[in-house]
Design a protein around this motif. Structure first.
Motif, short mmCIF file in Angstrom:
data_model
loop_
_atom_site.label_atom_id
_atom_site.label_comp_id
_atom_site.label_asym_id
_atom_site.label_seq_id
_atom_site.Cartn_x
_atom_site.Cartn_y
_atom_site.Cartn_z
N LEU A 639 1.30 -1.09 0.11
CA LEU A 639 0.26 -0.07 0.01
C LEU A 639 0.97 0.85 -0.05
CD1 LEU A 639 -2.40 -0.89 2.42
CD2 LEU A 639 -2.78 -1.05 -0.07
N ARG A 640 1.80 1.56 0.99
CA ARG A 640 3.21 2.66 0.74
C ARG A 640 3.97 2.74 -0.40
NH1 ARG A 640 5.93 2.69 6.18
NH2 ARG A 640 6.42 5.16 5.23
N SER A 641 3.94 1.35 -1.23
CA SER A 641 4.99 1.70 -3.00
C SER A 641 4.00 2.83 -3.67
CB SER A 641 4.89 -0.13 -3.30
OG SER A 641 5.25 0.20 -4.11
N ASP A 642 5.55 3.26 -4.49
CA ASP A 642 4.74 4.61 -4.80
C ASP A 642 4.78 3.77 -6.22
OD1 ASP A 642 4.23 6.18 -3.26
OD2 ASP A 642 6.52 7.35 -3.26
N SER A 647 -5.96 -0.25 -7.21
CA SER A 647 -7.65 0.48 -7.70
C SER A 647 -7.84 0.00 -6.22
CB SER A 647 -8.20 -0.47 -8.58
OG SER A 647 -8.15 -2.18 -7.99
N GLU A 648 -9.19 1.00 -6.46
CA GLU A 648 -10.36 1.00 -5.07
C GLU A 648 -10.49 -0.77 -4.49
OE1 GLU A 648 -12.93 2.79 -4.91
OE2 GLU A 648 -12.25 4.60 -5.28
N GLU A 649 -10.57 -1.34 -5.60
CA GLU A 649 -10.50 -3.04 -4.75
C GLU A 649 -9.57 -3.72 -4.60
OE1 GLU A 649 -11.97 -2.25 -8.03
OE2 GLU A 649 -13.79 -1.34 -8.18
N ASP A 650 -8.41 -3.43 -4.96
CA ASP A 650 -7.52 -4.00 -4.59
C ASP A 650 -6.26 -3.30 -3.20
OD1 ASP A 650 -6.72 -5.55 -6.76
OD2 ASP A 650 -5.77 -3.54 -7.61
N GLN A 651 -6.71 -1.85 -3.29
CA GLN A 651 -6.56 -1.32 -1.54
C GLN A 651 -7.51 -2.02 -0.39
OE1 GLN A 651 -6.79 2.95 -1.73
NE2 GLN A 651 -5.33 3.07 -3.20
N ALA A 652 -9.04 -2.13 -0.77
CA ALA A 652 -9.71 -3.27 0.02
C ALA A 652 -9.60 -4.31 0.30
CB ALA A 652 -11.31 -2.35 -0.43
N GLU A 653 -8.74 -5.25 -0.71
CA GLU A 653 -8.29 -6.69 -0.40
C GLU A 653 -7.11 -6.71 0.52
OE1 GLU A 653 -7.45 -10.49 -2.77
OE2 GLU A 653 -7.90 -8.78 -3.57
N LEU A 654 -5.97 -5.74 -0.19
CA LEU A 654 -4.73 -5.84 0.93
C LEU A 654 -5.55 -5.42 2.45
CD1 LEU A 654 -2.10 -3.68 -1.18
CD2 LEU A 654 -2.64 -6.39 -0.26
N LEU A 655 -5.96 -4.27 2.26
CA LEU A 655 -6.72 -3.97 3.96
C LEU A 655 -7.46 -4.94 5.34
CD1 LEU A 655 -8.11 -0.28 3.14
CD2 LEU A 655 -6.32 -0.93 4.67
N GLU A 656 -8.24 -6.20 4.13
CA GLU A 656 -8.64 -6.94 4.37
C GLU A 656 -7.91 -7.76 4.70
OE1 GLU A 656 -12.40 -10.33 3.22
OE2 GLU A 656 -11.95 -8.75 1.46
N GLY A 657 -6.91 -7.96 4.17
CA GLY A 657 -6.16 -8.98 4.85
C GLY A 657 -5.58 -9.05 6.03
N ILE A 658 -4.68 -7.28 5.56
CA ILE A 658 -4.29 -6.64 7.46
C ILE A 658 -5.34 -6.92 8.35
CG2 ILE A 658 -3.89 -4.92 7.85
CD1 ILE A 658 -2.21 -3.75 5.83
N GLU A 659 -6.60 -6.53 8.55
CA GLU A 659 -7.25 -6.76 9.37
C GLU A 659 -7.56 -8.12 9.29
OE1 GLU A 659 -11.95 -5.19 10.21
OE2 GLU A 659 -11.61 -5.11 8.86
N ALA A 660 -7.22 -9.34 8.43
CA ALA A 660 -7.69 -10.65 9.32
C ALA A 660 -6.47 -10.83 9.44
CB ALA A 660 -7.90 -11.41 7.59
N GLY A 661 -5.10 -10.62 9.64
CA GLY A 661 -3.94 -10.94 10.00
C GLY A 661 -3.97 -10.68 11.37
#
Length: 853
Positions: A639-642, A647-661
């Protein structure tokens, strides 16, 4: 500064007035000018008790927080800073809030006593640790808060606050104990007359035993030998014969007629050893007396009546039970017998019962032979026969001369008689005196110490030789018999010693007490030191008297190895007793070593378990904790990589993975912390009455929607549980069941009531678990079958069972009909005592139907 004194007000049940009596005592002390403060007193809303607090200084309480709730506890530091002369601390058995400096309030009190502060406290009889099973059998309620008996026994003063069951029930009905909404339930259940009467008797008997201990200490310290008939204590004299069982039962019936009666059976090994005692019969009699609630004692004594009376007076007995003599009529020529002697010398304060039985006058196993030992009376008799007898016989023969041959035979018979009675020396004197008289009066020339006929010289020489030979043989036989009897007595003692080992009697104090009783000593101590230059320390001690600092300070010392010794005070033992004492000393050393080895094994077991836990924790950290951390780090880095426009879907998926972890980490760490609390014993439930439908639905929040079904009837009774612990236990069970159940088969969570229990069942349709593995799955860090490493560290079920057992419930695994596994969580319905850790107030509601009616 010396240690403070502890005074305890003991009651049979809540509401008898312990706290009121304690506060009354405080007012009396304040009026006398004593610096007295209230460290912690709970009046439970009782108006009369609350009024008694007025006029007394109260130390501010501590207010610890636990699970979002603020509680009040005694502030130990504040009391220590205030340093009063006397502190009032209510409810000795109270459990402190988790996180307090001490787990129990009695441990707080120990700190105050160590600081030199006198403490006045209260406790109910049902909170004594040793009486837990008894109280549960009476009331049907298992007490959660207990205090070790030794803490109460060490109190300097114990005062019983007593009240009749009828008066206590009236106080309850008038609302002086509980709130009106709880009165009916309490009167119908815990406060039933039968329950209160049984608890009252339990309290009275416990205090009576404590008073008896004080009395024994006082009598020992002041050397009181007179009988004080404060309590019926019956001594049964056993001979090892079959009549012993009759005597024991008769004594037990006598003891039942008086409240608090006690029976002590004693077998006295006499030094001649000729009253045959069957070891098998003695073992059976020992078992019988112990089954009837009495105690068995084995004492060695040369004079059986004196030893029996000494033992009876030593234990402050009031009655002695003996059997009618088994001797035949002709055997009474040897003396009046033990029963008659004991009855004659017992004195006015010691009653003697002579009990008839089926073995009366049937004879003993072996004849009573007074020639078996050379006592003082026998030796005197031997000298009288050996010295006076020949002179008297000479005077008689001067009147009626029977001839030299007959005269010599008569003198020879006196020599043999003196040998039988007094041994070798009186017989030799008798032979010399007899030969002198024969020479002087009966061999020519008469009245001269010369012999004219050589044949008479031969006759007198033969007379002397035969007399000396017979005397030697008789004396040797008597002494050999004495040695054999002594060895027999020793073997009996050693057989009892070996039997105690086989029975598993490994208490050092019990063994030392047996040594003290066997040898009739005042005190026995086992001393040890690490090296030749180190001071001696006491490993165990029984009896009264000044504690010994060195073995040499005692009347008898028996070395055990290089750095251990058994020291006894009371009298000097003969050398013949030291052989048996050496066996006792060796056994004492073995018992001490065994106790220390057991303690070391327990410590090693704890260390091994801790090491196993640490190893498993490292394994968990190495994989199960690092995996979600790695996933969270990768998602955050992405997420921090420039370089990539997500996309918003990818960001939501990564945030969901962070929350699950993070959720997985939180769950794993929570289980690890819970397991740590269980391992260290710091889980203290705060029990409340609550409905299951308030807790169980909250436990399903963490599982996917639709993966579990709930069936909790509204008609279920309330349960007495800690809501937080129950929620965590059910959540772990449901999570485990969802993990193994097929996606299309939701887990069923149901509940039902059975008698005084409520069962929560978590049913899955997974692969199930074989019977041999059902207990193993509840051990920490266990995964069944081929569960992947990412499935967790194997703590969920262990934590669930630990929390359940902390609430006095059970958790077991059963097969699900048709396949799968069912977890059965059994809880007690809220029909018993609910003990609130918050205020220590016992609320006695509806009880199971197991009370004394």
């Amino acid at each position: 500064m010396g240690r403070g004194k502890l005074r305890i007000y003991l009651g049979a049940a809540p509401g008898v007035g312990k706290t009121y009596a304690m506060l009354s005592e405080a007012h009396r002390r304040v009026e006398r000018g004593t610096d007295c403060v209230v460290a912690f007193v709970e009046h439970h809303g009782r108006a009369r008790t609350e009024v008694m607090l007025h006029g007394l200084e109260q130390v501010p309480r501590a207010e610890p927080a636990y699970r979002g709730t603020v509680f009040t506890e005694m502030d130990v530091d504040a009391v220590l800073r205030r340093a009063p002369a006397v502190a009032l601390v209510d409810e000795l058995a109270h459990t402190n809030i988790p996180g307090s400096r001490n787990t129990k309030r009695w441990q707080d009190i120990e700190e105050l006593l160590a600081a030199g502060i006198d403490v006045v406290s209260t406790v109910n009889i049902q909170h004594l640790e040793s009486l837990g099973d008894v109280v549960e059998s009476i009331t049907g309620v298992r007490q959660q808060e207990t205090v070790p008996d030794e803490v109460v026994r060490r109190a300097d003063q114990i005062e019983l606050v007593d009240m009749s069951p009828q008066a206590l029930r009236r106080r309850m009905a008038h609302g002086n104990i509980y709130q009106p909404d709880k009165v009916d339930a309490a009167l119908s259940n815990y406060f039933r007359p039968g329950n209160l009467t049984a608890l009252r008797e339990l309290a009275l008997l416990w205090v009576a035993d404590r008073v008896d201990e004080y009395l024994q200490e006082y009598r020992s310290e002041h050397h009181v030998s007179a009988i004080w008939g404060s309590r019926e204590r019956i001594v049964v004299g056993l001979t090892g014969g079959p009549e012993g069982r009759t005597l024991i039962r008769r004594a037990a019936r006598l003891a039942e007629k008086g409240a608090g009666g006690e029976v002590l059976a004693v077998y006295i090994s006499r030094s001649d050893g000729l009253t045959s005692a069957s070891p098998k019969e003695l073992a059976q009699q020992r078992t019988l007396i112990e089954d009837l609630g009495g105690t068995f004692h084995h004492v060695v004594g040369d004079d059986i009546p004196a030893a029996l009376l000494d033992f009876a007076r030593g234990v402050n007995a009031t009655q002695i039970v003996l059997g009618s003599s088994r001797r035949k009529t002709w055997q009474y020529v040897f003396g009046p017998g033990v029963g008659t002697t004991v009855a004659r010398e017992s004195g006015p304060d010691l009653d003697v019962h002579i009990v008839t039985h089926g073995e009366v006058a049937k004879g003993r196993g072996l004849p009573v032979a007074r020639g078996a030992r050379l006592g003082r009376a026998r030796i005197v008799s031997g000298w009288v026969v050996g010295v006076v007898g020949p002179v008297g016989l000479a005077l008689l023969l001067n009147a009626i001369h029977l001839g030299l041959a007959n005269d010599m035979l008569l003198f020879l018979s006196l020599t043999v008689a003196s040998a039988l009675l007094g041994g070798l020396l009186p017989a030799l004197v008798s032979a010399a005196l007899g030969s002198f008289l024969l020479n002087y009066y009966y061999t020519p020339p008469l009245h001269r110490l010369t012999i004219a006929d050589p044949k008479n010289i031969v006759a007198i020489a033969i007379f002397v030789g035969v007399a000396v030979s017979v005397a030697s043989v008789v004396d040797l036989a008597a002494r050999r018999t004495q040695q054999a009897a002594r060895l027999r007595a020793e073997s009996e003692i050693l057989s009892f010693l070996a039997g105690s080992v086989l029975r598993g009697e490994t208490s050092l104090e019990a063994l030392l007490e047996r040594v003290r009783e066997t040898f009739g000593m005042e005190s026995v101590a086992l001393l040890e030191r690490k090296s030749d230059v180190d001071p001696w320390t006491c490993a165990g001690r029984v009896g009264v008297g000044v504690p010994l600092e060195r073995p040499e300070d005692g009347d008898v010392d028996m070395p055990v190895g290089d750095h251990m010794a058994l020291a006894l005070t009371g009298r000097v033992l003969p050398a013949s007793d030291r052989r048996v004492l050496a066996a006792f000393a060796a056994q004492a050393a073995v018992v001490l070593d065994r106790r220390r080895l057991r303690e070391e094994a327990d410590r090693a077991r704890a260390l091994a378990e801790g090491n196993r836990i640490r190893t498993a924790l490292l394994a968990a950290v190495s994989h199960d904790l690092r995996t979600p951390l790695a996933g969270i780090k990768a998602a955050v880095s992405s997420l921090r990589s420039d370089d990539v426009a997500w996309s918003e879907e990818d960001q939501a998926e990564l945030l969901e993975g962070i929350e699950a972890g993070a959720d997985r980490l939180d769950h794993l760490v929570g289980n690890l912390l819970d397991m740590s609390r269980l391992q260290t014993g710091t889980v203290t439930p705060i029990v409340r009455e609550i409905d299951l439908d308030e807790v169980v639905p909250m436990a399903l929040v963490g599982v996917p929607e639709g993966s579990a079904e709930l069936d909790i009837p509204e008609t279920l009774p309330m349960v007495a549980v800690d809501p937080g612990l129950l929620e965590r236990a059910v959540a772990n069970l449901v999570e485990n069941a969802v993990k193994y159940s097929p996606p299309d088969r939701p887990v069923l969570v149901s509940a039902s009531a059975i008698a005084d229990r409520v069962e929560v069942r978590v049913v899955d349709r997974g692969p199930g678990v074989p019977d041999e593995a059902k207990d193993r799955i509840f051990e920490p860090f266990q995964r069944y079958g081929d569960a992947p490493r990412g499935a967790g560290v194997g703590l969920g079920l262990a934590v669930a069972r630990g929390f359940t057992e902390a609430m006095n419930g059970t958790l077991n695994a059963e097969d699900t009909p048709g396949g799968g596994l069912t977890m059965v969580l059994t809880l007690r319905a809220a029909t018993g005592v609910v003990e609130d850790v918050h205020d220590g107030h016992d609320v006695y509601g509806v009880q199971p139907e197991r009370q004394v009616s």
